[in-house]
Enzyme design. Structure first.
Site, PDB file in Angstrom:
ATOM      1  N   LYS A  99      10.426 -22.113  29.479  1.00 24.45           N
ATOM      2  CA  LYS A  99      10.379 -23.669  28.378  1.00 24.45           C
ATOM      3  C   LYS A  99       9.871 -25.003  29.437  1.00 24.45           C
ATOM      4  O   LYS A  99       9.212 -25.423  29.552  1.00 24.45           O
ATOM      5  CB  LYS A  99      11.650 -23.910  27.973  1.00 24.45           C
ATOM      6  CG  LYS A  99      11.382 -22.269  26.700  1.00 24.45           C
ATOM      7  CD  LYS A  99      12.609 -22.804  26.262  1.00 24.45           C
ATOM      8  CE  LYS A  99      13.170 -21.969  25.601  1.00 24.45           C
ATOM      9  NZ  LYS A  99      14.714 -22.195  24.696  1.00 24.45           N
ATOM     10  N   LYS A 120       6.859 -10.861  15.671  1.00 20.29           N
ATOM     11  CA  LYS A 120       8.550 -10.675  14.660  1.00 20.29           C
ATOM     12  C   LYS A 120       8.488 -11.618  13.233  1.00 20.29           C
ATOM     13  O   LYS A 120       8.288 -12.817  13.583  1.00 20.29           O
ATOM     14  CB  LYS A 120       9.228 -11.280  15.847  1.00 20.29           C
ATOM     15  CG  LYS A 120      10.348 -10.272  15.590  1.00 20.29           C
ATOM     16  CD  LYS A 120      11.642 -11.389  17.173  1.00 20.29           C
ATOM     17  CE  LYS A 120      11.806 -12.674  16.820  1.00 20.29           C
ATOM     18  NZ  LYS A 120      12.541 -13.294  15.724  1.00 20.29           N
ATOM     19  N   LYS A 152      12.784 -18.010  12.309  1.00 21.13           N
ATOM     20  CA  LYS A 152      12.763 -19.058  12.188  1.00 21.13           C
ATOM     21  C   LYS A 152      11.379 -19.928  12.027  1.00 21.13           C
ATOM     22  O   LYS A 152      11.446 -20.639  11.466  1.00 21.13           O
ATOM     23  CB  LYS A 152      13.995 -19.445  12.580  1.00 21.13           C
ATOM     24  CG  LYS A 152      15.339 -18.750  11.871  1.00 21.13           C
ATOM     25  CD  LYS A 152      16.339 -19.673  12.052  1.00 21.13           C
ATOM     26  CE  LYS A 152      17.648 -18.771  13.470  1.00 21.13           C
ATOM     27  NZ  LYS A 152      17.036 -19.526  14.430  1.00 21.13           N
TER      28      LYS A 152
HETATM   29  P1  ATP Z   1      13.317 -18.316  16.314  1.00 20.91           P
HETATM   30  O1  ATP Z   1      11.942 -18.215  16.227  1.00 20.91           O
HETATM   31  O2  ATP Z   1      13.932 -20.021  16.478  1.00 20.91           O
HETATM   32  O3  ATP Z   1      13.500 -17.799  17.520  1.00 20.91           O
HETATM   33  P2  ATP Z   1      14.806 -16.080  15.059  1.00 20.91           P
HETATM   34  O4  ATP Z   1      14.306 -15.729  13.573  1.00 20.91           O
HETATM   35  O5  ATP Z   1      13.686 -15.472  16.423  1.00 20.91           O
HETATM   36  O6  ATP Z   1      14.244 -17.979  15.497  1.00 20.91           O
HETATM   37  P3  ATP Z   1      17.246 -16.434  17.240  1.00 20.91           P
HETATM   38  O7  ATP Z   1      18.237 -17.421  16.433  1.00 20.91           O
HETATM   39  O8  ATP Z   1      16.790 -16.497  18.033  1.00 20.91           O
HETATM   40  O9  ATP Z   1      16.392 -16.283  15.740  1.00 20.91           O
HETATM   41  O10 ATP Z   1      18.540 -15.218  16.359  1.00 20.91           O
HETATM   42  C1  ATP Z   1      19.612 -14.973  15.965  1.00 20.91           C
HETATM   43  C2  ATP Z   1      19.974 -13.801  15.738  1.00 20.91           C
HETATM   44  O11 ATP Z   1      18.408 -12.708  14.686  1.00 20.91           O
HETATM   45  C3  ATP Z   1      19.913 -12.639  16.700  1.00 20.91           C
HETATM   46  O12 ATP Z   1      20.577 -11.947  16.737  1.00 20.91           O
HETATM   47  C4  ATP Z   1      18.498 -12.312  16.841  1.00 20.91           C
HETATM   48  O13 ATP Z   1      18.644 -10.881  17.351  1.00 20.91           O
HETATM   49  C5  ATP Z   1      18.464 -11.606  15.121  1.00 20.91           C
HETATM   50  N1  ATP Z   1      16.777 -11.736  14.504  1.00 20.91           N
HETATM   51  C6  ATP Z   1      16.115 -12.688  15.321  1.00 20.91           C
HETATM   52  N2  ATP Z   1      14.494 -12.512  14.256  1.00 20.91           N
HETATM   53  C7  ATP Z   1      14.886 -10.805  13.708  1.00 20.91           C
HETATM   54  C8  ATP Z   1      14.355 -10.528  13.166  1.00 20.91           C
HETATM   55  N3  ATP Z   1      12.996 -10.146  12.953  1.00 20.91           N
HETATM   56  N4  ATP Z   1      14.626  -8.847  13.294  1.00 20.91           N
HETATM   57  C9  ATP Z   1      16.076  -8.364  13.329  1.00 20.91           C
HETATM   58  N5  ATP Z   1      16.940  -9.588  14.162  1.00 20.91           N
HETATM   59  C10 ATP Z   1      16.026 -10.594  14.107  1.00 20.91           C
HETATM   60 MG    MG Z   2      14.512 -15.742  18.312  1.00 19.21          MG
END
Ligand code: ATP
Ligand code: MG
Length: 351
Positions: free
Chosen positions: A131, A213, A216
């Site tokens: 980053k 994937k 968020k």
């Molecule tokens: P960002 O896009 O901001 O990285 P994110 O959706 O990947 O957001 P994180 O805050 O990185 O979410 O992760 C929160 C939790 O959700 C973690 O435990 C991560 O392993 C899980 N997680 C995130 N995305 C997925 C997904 N697509 N499938 C299963 N588990 C997920």
């Molecule tokens: Mg993430």
């Protein structure tokens, strides 16, 4: 395991009961929770929180959302939304749920841990290199130091177990290193926490682009959010990418779209993706089945969420209660660390 703990199954709230294993984890308020977060993080946490002999603390990691350029209004909204969503999922009943920033012991300990960490080891963190490299010198200093805050988040509660995704594995390793180093140098204060990876949780992919994937901070189009209304869920699933083969089969390599829907349906219904497809004919039937399960699973979440949003004072009260319980658990650790490091305690100033 914490030295003081004995396992007792009581009807007491988690924060006051005797426990054998303490689990601590945080979620960043960087966007709306989606069903990937639900099956990959929230539901495993609920299972953990509900298991006997486990005390679970979950915090909204608002301070960690400030290591990159951020908008105050957005942070405020996303923090309250995440807190309300987690409460709506039931995490406030079986776990202690609070805002990280509401328990000053996190930042209090983070500075003291910075005094045990080296610049070199912090600058070697992969997330920092990636980053900060992209930001060319304008990266916030907190991007370099936040792994010590992360270590403090966990160590201040003497956590035994920390559920982590792959991207946080290196930071947990650093946490373990700092805990061991501190204990060796200043005396045994910290529990060295173990990493827990949720049992082979499926990585749910974007419904629009099965190569990516579900995330968020990525396109909302390919996601189903926990607080989406049924019409939005139905529309998102209806427009999911599948393929032209009318016969369903589970093949993540060759049929990633169908496989993703099967994985999600399987995860939500406690089946393997393969058996989730059994009895279904064609992508339309798969989508209809998935929509129905999603709508039913998320219905109570959405209605509890609506109640909380309609009553912000109740949301604040519940967060304040969680913070008070967490602060009480954190205080003895911070006091022990301060004493061990040579800080003179003269008590609180009174006016
Ligand atoms: P960002 O896009 O901001 O990285 P994110 O959706 O990947 O957001 P994180 O805050 O990185 O979410 O992760 C929160 C939790 O959700 C973690 O435990 C991560 O392993 C899980 N997680 C995130 N995305 C997925 C997904 N697509 N499938 C299963 N588990 C997920
Ligand atoms: Mg993430």
């Amino acid at each position: 395991m914490t030295a003081t703990a004995t396992a007792t199954a009581t009807a007491m709230p988690a924060a006051t009961g005797g426990v054998s294993t303490r689990v601590v984890t945080g979620l960043k308020p960087t966007g709306r929770l989606h069903v990937g977060n639900y099956v990959g993080a929230v539901r495993p946490l609920l299972d953990l929180a509900r298991s006997v002999g486990t005390q679970t603390l979950v915090f909204v990691a608002d301070l960690h959302a400030m290591t990159v350029e951020h908008d105050p209004g957005r942070l405020r909204d996303q923090t309250r939304e995440l807190a309300a969503t987690l409460l709506a999922c039931g995490l406030g009943d079986d776990a202690t749920l609070f805002l990280q920033s509401a328990v000053p012991a996190h930042t209090g300990l983070a500075y003291l841990l910075e005094c045990t960490a080296g610049y070199g080891e912090m600058a070697r963190m992969i997330q920092f290199k990636e980053k900060a490299g992209a930001e060319r010198g304008s990266a916030r200093l907190s991007l370099l130091t936040y792994p010590t805050l992360m270590a403090a988040d966990v160590l201040v509660y003497r956590a035994d177990v920390v559920p982590v995704g792959d991207d946080q594995r290196q930071h947990l390793e650093l946490t373990r290193t700092l805990a061991r180093r501190f204990n060796a140098r200043y005396g045994e204060v910290f529990t060295v926490p173990a990493a827990a990876t949720p049992p082979s949780a499926a990585r749910i992919r974007s419904l629009r682009d099965p190569a990516a994937k579900m995330g968020k901070s990525s396109s909302a189009d390919g996601s189903v959010h926990l607080i989406d209304p049924p019409v939005r869920i139905a529309a998102a699933v209806r427009s999911a990418v599948t393929d032209l083969d009318p016969v369903l089969s589970y093949d993540p390599e060759l049929r990633p779209g169908v496989a993703n829907l099967a994985e999600l349906l399987g995860a939500l219904t406690g089946r393997t993706p393969h058996s989730a497809l059994a009895g279904l004919r064609g992508a339309g039937a798969l989508k209809a089945a998935l929509t129905e399960v999603l709508v039913e699973t998320l219905r109570p979440v959405r209605s509890r969420y609506a109640e909380l949003v309609a009553d912000p004072a109740e949301l604040d009260r519940r967060m304040a209660r969680g913070a008070a319980a967490a602060a009480a658990l954190a205080a003895p650790t911070l006091a022990a660390v301060r004493a061990a490091m040579g800080i003179v305690d003269v008590g609180q100033a009174s006016m």
